[in-house]
Design an enzyme around this catalytic site. Structure first.
Site, PDB file in Angstrom:
ATOM      1  CG  ASP A  34      -1.497  11.625 -10.172  1.00 56.60           C
ATOM      2  OD1 ASP A  34      -1.335  12.414  -9.224  1.00 56.60           O
ATOM      3  OD2 ASP A  34      -1.620  10.402 -10.013  1.00 56.60           O
ATOM      4  CE  LYS A  49       0.154   8.868  -1.793  1.00 54.88           C
ATOM      5  NZ  LYS A  49       0.385   7.634  -1.090  1.00 54.88           N
TER       6      LYS A  49
END
Ligand SMILES: Cc1ncc(COP(=O)(O)O)c(C=O)c1O
Length: 372
Positions: A171, A196
């Site tokens: 990730d 993000k």
């Protein structure tokens, strides 16, 4: 474009060849069905129906794929990409290793869904120690982990995973593809939330997966087509537009995080400071060798929930908000969301404000918040 710098690569990633009279980044194509050739029907063009096919989405996939160094598929959210990977790859009887200290909805999905369909789930702290990987189908790590910011040596773990016949997925949400390139380090797959820092304007949700394995990308593409978790054309276009400034945004976010880490390290009323870019941090030895840049996210403890509230109320520049990686600095008391963190634990996401303004504001807000 691998010979060019990060700023240039971000600016040009995924753009079509220039055509006189055309836009640099073509506008979003809003379509559910597309015209088909009346005789040849499906397959007569790359676009038949909007769930599998959208040219705006394909340009975004080309951009992220270039930055990650693999073939990319985007999803409606990071959770859709991660759960899509887990369900496309795992079968009843398989074993999966997941981070014990990673993004909590992934753990919730593992216990609520994966275990109930017969997948064995083993939770391992990001910093290890990792158990034997014999008999494991998939190892998913988050490095740096959210919210504790521990890291794991991806190259070493990839070697161990492959020796045992397991796949390694990383990730890459916190680092972004400018912070580290897991596929270059030996990982089989990258998954991430593009919500993000990758897109970084706090205005859209996005997820993606990238890999150099045609088989894995094929399996995930089929999964996405039948389950339908695709981002819309406008969000795909906005995301692509935002990636152009990733290098600039990350540079300021990282510089701000370094300055705030220095400030917090000097304050006796702040404990548990973590930032992988700070010499002396437990993550620093691995982070400083495997990462190309440090993230704008750091974490620390203000003692109790009340003091966090007073700090956030006193600050002019730090927004109380979850998520991270956006242009505006924000802070989140993670225990309120169910993270296994102390009540005063704060994840701070540095934005792109002027460093001096941010340092002055956070310093004054901590003074105003008083002791725990
Ligand atoms: C490390 C990590 N992975 C995945 C996700 C999920 O992403 P999304 O919120 O886009 O579904 C998040 C969200 O915070 C995250 O922090």
């Amino acid at each position: 474009m691998t010979d060019l710098g990060d700023g240039t690569r971000c600016l040009h990633a995924g753009l079509p060849e220039p055509v006189p009279g055309d836009a640099f980044l073509p506008g979003p194509v809003f379509a559910a069905p597309y015209h088909l050739d009346p005789w040849q029907g499906q397959g007569s063009s790359p676009n038949g129906y909007g769930r599998p096919d959208n040219p705006t989405r394909r340009l975004l996939e080309a951009a992220i794929g270039e930055l990650e160094g693999g073939d990319c598929r985007v999803f409606a959210t990071g959770q859709a990409a991660i759960t899509g990977l887990l369900l496309a790859v795992l079968r009843p009887g398989d074993t999966v290793l997941l981070p014990a200290d990673g993004y909590f909805p992934v753990r919730a999905f593992a216990t609520d869904v994966l275990e109930t369909i017969g997948v064995r789930v083993v939770f391992v702290p990001t910093a290890g120690p990792y158990p034997s990987l014999e008999g494991v189908r998939l190892v998913l790590v988050e490095t740096p982990a959210n919210p504790g910011l521990d890291v794991v040596d991806v190259a070493a773990l990839a070697e161990r995973a492959h020796a045992a016949g397991a796949l390694l997925a990383v990730d890459n949400t916190t680092a972004t593809p400018l912070g580290q390139r897991p596929l270059d380090l030996g990982a089989d797959l990258v998954v991430a939330s593009g919500t993000k820092a990758l897109t970084g304007h706090s205005d859209l949700l996005l997820g993606y997966l990238a890999s150099r394995s045609a088989e894995l990308v094929g399996a995930v593409t089929s999964w996405r087509t039948v389950t339908g978790s695709v981002p819309g054309a406008f969000d795909s276009w906005l995301a692509h537009r935002s990636i152009a400034t990733l290098d600039l945004r990350l540079a300021r976010q990282s510089a701000n995080a370094a300055a705030i880490a220095d400030l917090l390290a000097g304050r006796p009323d702040v404990t548990g400071l973590r930032w992988p870019g700070r010499p002396g941090d437990p993550a620093y030895p691995v982070a400083s060798t495997q990462m190309r840049r440090m993230p704008g996210v750091l974490s620390f403890d203000l003692g109790d929930a009340d003091r966090v509230g007073r700090f956030l109320t006193a600050s002019r520049l730090v927004a109380a908000a979850t998520s991270f990686g956006g242009t505006h600095t924000s802070a989140d008391r993670r225990a309120q969301w169910g993270d296994d963190t102390p009540p005063g634990f704060v994840r701070l996401s540095c934005g792109v404000e002027d460093t001096a303004d941010l340092v002055a504001d956070i310093s004054a807000a901590l003074d105003a918040a008083g002791p725990a």
